[in-house]
Design a protein around this motif. Structure first.
Motif, PDB file in Angstrom:
ATOM      1  N   LEU A   1       0.801  -1.217   0.000  1.00 42.63           N
ATOM      2  CA  LEU A   1       0.000   0.000   0.000  1.00 42.63           C
ATOM      3  C   LEU A   1       0.839   1.274   0.000  1.00 42.63           C
TER       4      LEU A   1
ATOM      5  N   TRP B   1      -6.899   0.961  -6.128  1.00 42.81           N
ATOM      6  CA  TRP B   1      -6.096   1.699  -5.160  1.00 42.81           C
ATOM      7  C   TRP B   1      -5.405   2.868  -5.846  1.00 42.81           C
TER       8      TRP B   1
ATOM      9  N   TRP C   1      -3.920   7.321  -4.902  1.00 42.08           N
ATOM     10  CA  TRP C   1      -3.438   8.253  -3.883  1.00 42.08           C
ATOM     11  C   TRP C   1      -4.451   8.403  -2.747  1.00 42.08           C
ATOM     12  N   ASN C   2      -3.946   8.614  -1.564  1.00 40.21           N
ATOM     13  CA  ASN C   2      -4.805   8.839  -0.409  1.00 40.21           C
ATOM     14  C   ASN C   2      -5.317  10.278  -0.478  1.00 40.21           C
TER      15      ASN C   2
ATOM     16  N   TRP D   1     -10.407   9.808  -6.880  1.00 37.99           N
ATOM     17  CA  TRP D   1      -9.553   8.921  -7.669  1.00 37.99           C
ATOM     18  C   TRP D   1      -8.712   9.731  -8.649  1.00 37.99           C
TER      19      TRP D   1
ATOM     20  N   ALA E   1      -0.309  12.936   0.515  1.00 42.86           N
ATOM     21  CA  ALA E   1      -0.606  11.763  -0.306  1.00 42.86           C
ATOM     22  C   ALA E   1       0.662  10.989  -0.649  1.00 42.86           C
TER      23      ALA E   1
ATOM     24  N   SER F   1       1.360   8.757   2.660  1.00 40.63           N
ATOM     25  CA  SER F   1       0.280   8.014   3.303  1.00 40.63           C
ATOM     26  C   SER F   1      -0.038   6.755   2.505  1.00 40.63           C
TER      27      SER F   1
ATOM     28  N   MET G   1      -1.890   4.013   0.310  1.00 41.68           N
ATOM     29  CA  MET G   1      -2.882   4.226  -0.748  1.00 41.68           C
ATOM     30  C   MET G   1      -4.294   3.961  -0.217  1.00 41.68           C
ATOM     31  N   LYS G   2      -5.247   4.547  -0.905  1.00 44.73           N
ATOM     32  CA  LYS G   2      -6.647   4.484  -0.495  1.00 44.73           C
ATOM     33  C   LYS G   2      -7.441   3.692  -1.523  1.00 44.73           C
ATOM     34  N   ALA G   3      -8.398   2.886  -1.040  1.00 48.04           N
ATOM     35  CA  ALA G   3      -9.240   2.087  -1.927  1.00 48.04           C
ATOM     36  C   ALA G   3     -10.428   2.912  -2.419  1.00 48.04           C
ATOM     37  N   PHE G   4     -10.734   2.754  -3.718  1.00 48.20           N
ATOM     38  CA  PHE G   4     -11.884   3.403  -4.347  1.00 48.20           C
ATOM     39  C   PHE G   4     -12.747   2.305  -4.949  1.00 48.20           C
TER      40      PHE G   4
ATOM     41  N   GLN H   1     -10.392  -3.978  -0.002  1.00 46.08           N
ATOM     42  CA  GLN H   1      -9.682  -4.316   1.232  1.00 46.08           C
ATOM     43  C   GLN H   1      -9.785  -5.804   1.525  1.00 46.08           C
TER      44      GLN H   1
END
Length: 821
Positions: A445, A517, A519-520, A524, A538, A541, A543-546, A569
C-alpha cells in the motif's frame, strides 16, 4: 605464488609475456619483481606452477603517491572460494612460495623456503626443472654446499640430501633463465618452541659454532616463504650469555655473531650488506660471521615462523567485530566494547531488538522541507542513521529488505519525490523486526511502490475499452517479494521437478485483486504523475481504496476462490494471507536475508533452521522477523570461527557497506551530502537507487568461470566491471588520501588513534586488524604492511601523514578486506 603479490603497493611498469605478467614493485626506494596470476572473468593469463586451485580476479587502479611518482595498485580477488579463500592457521603454506629464477651462467646463493624433508635430494628437488643427465661441474648445472668446519665448498651429488635453513651455491648454464619451484613434497616448517623464540608458533633453529680462535663463516638459508626482518631473528645459547634469546645486535655486543648479514648480488657480482632494518627473503641465502666466543657453545640462530608482535585482538573482540560486520553498518571500537560489555552476540542482539526505530522521514521534513530537495534529504537521512543511529541492527536489516522489496528513484515518476521514497524506507525500518504479513501489506500500500510497479491507479478491466488490470505488481510480489518462481523444500532447494509456484492465470487474477487503489486523497486520480495535486500528505500516506475502480467479480488465485462482491480491502487481505502463509516464504526470504547479512552461499541446513523459525517462533507466531534475524545471526554458521575456513563462505562487500564501514571505523564527522548522480562514483551510493526491480544484483548471480563451475553464487559481483571497480576504488582512495568525497563534500576521517600508533607499526596494524578485519587479517598482509612501514618511514621520501594514509588505503582496498567472512 607468495601473498606479497596479493597486496601490491606500487606498480611502476608492467610487461606481458606469453605465459605470465611480470610486475615491478617499489616499496619506497626499493624494487622487487614478481609474477602475477591474473584472471578477468573468463579471460586468463596463466602463471606456470601456480598453486593448485588458485584463480584470481585482478582489479587495478593507480594513483600517484608522493614525490617518487609511485603508484598504488589493488590486490587480486579470489573467485573460487569466493575470493573467499583465506590462509588458515598461524603457519604459512610453504608450497605457496614463489618461484626462484636462476639466470643463465650466474652464481646464486639459494636456500629452500620450505622443509624438503629427510628424503629430499638434489635430484628430487631440482631435477624437475633442470635435466638430471646434465648435472655436475662439467655439465649444465651444479649445487655446492659450504662446510663451515672445513671452511670449504663441497660439490653435491644428485643423491645428496638438502638441509632445511641451509644456504647453497648454484649455477646453471642452459642458455636461458630457469625457474625453480618448491618441491611437491615440501611441507611447512614445524619449528621449535622455546622461551628464546620470539614467536609462539615456533622458530627454525640453525646450529652456530666456531671451533677455532678465528671467526667462522656460515652460509645460512632463509627458512620460510615470507620476508622476515633480520631484527626479528634471535641467537640462543644454553649458557647465560644469550639464554633469553639475543637479537643480532645483542649477540654482536656479546661477541657471538656479526649483526650484519651478506647476500650475493647476481647482477653486480658484489655482496650486499643486510642490516637490522632490512629483510631476509625467501629462496635467498646469507653469509654471517660467527665469532670466536661461540666455541664449544651449542649456539642456535632462530628464525620465527611467524613475525613477532602478532595480533593482540582478543577472542571477545574478534567475535564482537565479526558480529558487527554482519549486523551493522560497520564495527567501531565503541560498539565492539559495547557488545563485550553486554555479554556477547545474543545479549547485543536482544538490546538492539528492544530499541525504538530511528525513522528517516522526520529528518527529511525538518531539514529539507522543499519537495525538490527530497532526494538530497533522503540520502542525508540514510547516511546520518547508517553512521550514527543507535539502532544499527534495525537500520541494517531495513537496508537488506530494501534489496528484496525494491523501489528505486531511477523511475522517472517516483524518482521525483524523495519524501515518498523516504516514507517507503521507513516502512522497512518500522517492520524490520515485525511480522512479515504486516510488512508485505504496508509495502503493497506504499504510494512509492504503487507508482514504481504501477499498482497505484490500477483500475478494473473494461471490456468496452479493452482495458486490462495492470499485472506488474501482481507478478513481482510473487516472483521477488514472497514465494519465488518454483516450489521449495524447507531448506530452500527446489522440489523435485521444480514445479512452478504460480501460473499466468494467477498473475492475471491477482492483478484484478489489486485494482481500485490510488493516492490517499478525496478523489480517484488516474495519472500517478498528478499525485502532487492531491497534497504532499498523499506522497507519504498508504494508498486508499476506491470501490468504483475495484473489480468485484469472482476470482481464483492459487486455486483459492475469491467470492464476488468482496471489497478491495477484503480481496487484498485474502491474497496477502495466501502469499504470507505459503510454505515457500520461509526459505525464500530466509536465504536472501542470510545472503545480505552473513554469507552468499549458506548451507541448506542453515536455511532450513532459519526457515523453521520463520514458520514458528518460540511463541508459535509465523513470520516474526525479529526472531528470524536473531536466528540468522546466532546460527553456528554465522558465529563459529570454523566456518571462516570454508572455501564457500563469505560475501563481497557492497560499495555502500564498504563506505559506511570506512566512515564509521574512522569516525567521519562531516554531513554526507550525496546527490542523485553520486552513483557514478560508487555504482551504489544509497538504498533505493537500483536500476530495476531486480535490485543491484540477483541473489542467484554466479560469475562465469570457477564460481559457476563450483555451483556457487556471488550476487554482489554482478555490479562489478572494470569500469565500476576502478571508479569505486578511485573514490575510496580519494576519501582516504584527501578527506573528501570526490570533491563533492568534505569527508574528514579521524585518524588520531592511528596517528598515535605510527611509531608502533605492530600496534597500528593491530588496530586496523580489529576495526577492519575483525582480527582475521592474514599473516602475510600483516608482514607486508609492517615491512612497508619500516621501509618507507623516511620524511625525505614521504610524509608520515601520507605514509599513514597509504597503509590505511592498502588495508582498506585489499582483496581480503573486501570479502566479509
Amino acid at each position: 605464488m607468495i601473498y606479497e603479490s596479493l597486496l601490491t603497493p606500487h606498480i611502476l611498469g608492467m610487461t606481458t609475456q606469453t605465459d605470465a605478467v611480470i610486475a615491478c614493485l617499489q616499496f619506497g626506494n626499493k624494487q622487487y619483481s614478481y609474477s602475477m596470476h591474473i584472471y578477468k572473468f573468463n579471460t586468463s593469463v596463466s602463471l606456470p606452477r601456480a598453486p593448485a586451485g588458485k584463480l584470481c580476479h585482478f582489479f587495478s587502479i593507480s594513483r600517484i603517491l608522493g614525490r617518487r611518482n609511485r603508484r598504488l595498485c589493488l590486490p587480486r580477488l579470489y573467485p573460487l572460494a569466493i575470493f573467499f579463500g583465506i590462509l588458515t592457521g598461524p603457519l604459512v603454506s610453504a608450497t605457496a612460495a614463489t618461484n626462484k629464477v636462476l639466470e643463465n651462467n650466474q652464481w646464486s646463493m639459494i636456500s629452500l623456503p620450505s622443509d624438503p624433508g629427510p628424503s629430499a635430494t638434489v635430484q628430487t628437488v631440482f631435477a624437475d626443472d633442470l635435466p638430471a643427465s646434465t648435472y655436475g661441474v662439467s655439465g649444465q648445472w651444479v649445487v655446492y654446499g659450504f662446510n663451515p668446519v672445513a671452511g670449504a665448498y663441497v660439490e653435491l651429488t644428485l643423491a645428496d640430501s638438502l638441509e632445511a635453513a641451509k644456504g647453497y651455491w648454484m649455477i646453471q648454464a642452459t642458455g636461458s633463465a630457469v625457474a625453480l619451484d618448491v618441491p611437491a613434497a615440501a611441507t611447512e616448517f614445524t619449528g621449535i618452541i622455546s622461551e628464546a623464540c620470539p614467536s609462539p608458533e615456533g622458530c627454525i633453529a640453525t646450529s652456530l659454532s666456531s671451533d677455532g680462535a678465528e671467526e667462522t663463516w656460515h652460509l645460512l638459508g632463509r627458512a620460510g616463504d615470507f620476508s622476515l626482518p633480520l631484527s626479528s631473528t634471535r641467537v640462543f645459547t644454553e649458557n647465560d650469555i644469550c639464554n633469553f634469546g639475543c637479537s643480532p645486535t645483542q649477540a654482536n655486543s656479546r661477541n657471538l655473531m656479526h649483526d650484519h648479514f651478506f647476500s650475493y648480488d647476481e647482477a653486480s657480482g658484489n655482496y650486499l650488506d643486510i642490516n637490522q632494518t632490512q629483510f631476509l627473503e625467501p629462496w635467498s641465502a646469507y653469509w654471517v660471521a660467527v665469532l670466536p666466543r661461540t666455541r664449544l657453545l651449542p649456539g642456535e640462530w632462530l628464525q620465527p615462523i611467524f613475525t613477532p608482535g602478532t595480533t593482540s585482538v582478543t577472542t571477545a573482540q574478534r567475535d564482537a567485530a565479526r558480529l558487527l560486520n554482519q549486523a551493522s553498518f560497520g564495527p567501531t571500537e565503541d560498539q565492539i566494547n559495547r557488545v563485550i560489555q553486554l555479554g556477547g552476540a545474543s545479549a547485543w542482539i536482544d538490546d538492539q531488538l528492544a530499541k525504538s526505530p530511528t525513522l528517516h522521514l522526520p529528518v527529511v521534513n525538518a531539514r529539507f522541507p522543499d519537495v525538490a530537495d527530497g532526494h538530497i534529504g533522503r540520502y542525508y537521512a540514510f547516511w546520518d542513521h547508517a553512521l550514527r543511529a543507535e539502532d544499527q541492527l534495525r537500520q541494517r536489516v531495513a537496508f537488506a529488505l530494501s534489496e528484496i522489496m525494491v523501489v528505486s528513484d531511477r523511475s522517472n515518476i517516483v524518482g521525483n519525490h524523495g519524501q515518498s521514497l523516504t516514507a517507503y524506507y521507513d516502512v522497512l525500518v518500522n517492520n524490520a523486526f515485525g511480522n512479515f504479513r504486516t510488512l508485505i501489506e504496508q509495502v503493497t500500500l506504499s504510494p512509492a511502490m504503487g507508482v514504481y510497479l504501477s499498482m497505484l491507479a490500477n483500475s478494473k478491466p473494461d471490456n468496452a475499452t479493452g482495458r486490462r488490470a495492470d499485472e506488474n505488481y501482481a507478478r513481482e510480489i510473487m516472483q521477488l517479494f514472497t514465494i519465488g518462481l518454483v516450489e521449495l523444500n524447507e531448506d530452500g532447494t527446489p522440489k523435485e521437478g521444480e514445479p512452478a509456484t504460480y501460473t499466468q492465470t494467477d498473475v492475471e487474477n491477482l492483478a484484478r485483486i489489486f485494482t481500485g487503489w490510488s493516492w490517499n486523497a478525496l478523489q480517484w486520480e488516474d495519472d500517478p504523475r498528478n499525485g502532487w495535486r492531491r497534497g504532499e500528505n498523499a506522497f507519504v500516506s498508504p494508498m486508499k481504496a476506491f470501490a468504483a475502480h475495484h473489480d468485484m467479480d469472482e476470482k481464483i488465485f492459487l486455486n483459492v476462490p475469491f467470492a464476488a462482491g468482496q471489497t478491495a480491502q477484503e480481496d487484498l487481505a485474502q491474497s496477502l494471507n495466501l502469499l504470507s502463509d505459503h510454505p515457500n516464504v520461509g526459505p525464500f526470504i530466509s536465504r536472501q536475508l542470510i545472503q545480505r547479512l552473513v554469507t552468499s552461499n549458506p548451507s541448506n541446513a542453515y536455511v532450513a533452521r532459519v526457515a523453521a523459525v520463520f514458520d514458528r517462533n518460540a511463541g508459535g507466531e509465523r513470520g516474526d522477523l525479529g526472531a528470524v534475524v536473531k536466528a540468522i545471526l546466532m546460527d553456528d554458521e554465522a558465529r563459529s570461527t570454523n566456518t571462516v575456513q570454508r572455501s564457500d563462505y563469505g560475501k563481497l562487500r557492497e560499495p555502500v557497506l564498504r563506505l559506511s564501514h570506512l566512515w564509521r571505523a574512522f569516525n567521519m564527522q562531516d554531513d554526507v551530502n550525496m546527490g542523485y548522480n553520486n552513483g557514478n562514483q560508487l555504482s551504489q551510493h544509497a538504498p533505493l537507487t537500483a536500476n530495476s526491480v531486480f535490485n543491484f544484483f540477483s541473489p542467484t548471480f554466479s560469475p562465469q568461470g570457477a564460481m559457476r563451475d563450483a555451483k556457487l553464487v556471488a550476487p554482489e559481483f554482478q555490479i562489478n566491471s572494470e569500469t565500476t571497480i576502478n571508479n569505486v576504488n578511485t573514490t575510496f582512495m580519494n576519501m582516504i588520501q584527501d578527506d573528501s568525497f570526490n570533491s563533492f563534500f568534505p569527508a574528514r576521517l579521524d585518524l588520531d588513534a592511528e596517528r598515535a600508533l605510527l611509531d608502533s607499526p605492530q600496534g597500528l596494524i593491530n588496530r586496523l586488524d580489529l576495526v577492519l578485519f575483525a582480527g582475521d587479517m592474514p599473516p602475510e598482509m600483516r608482514r607486508l604492511l609492517v615491512r612497508y612501514l619500516a621501509e618507507n618511514d623516511d620524511p625525505e621520501d614521504i610524509s608520515r601523514e601520507r605514509l599513514l594514509r597509504d597503509v590505511v588505503a592498502l588495508t582498506f582496498l585489499s582483496a581480503d578486506y573486501v570479502i566479509q567472512r
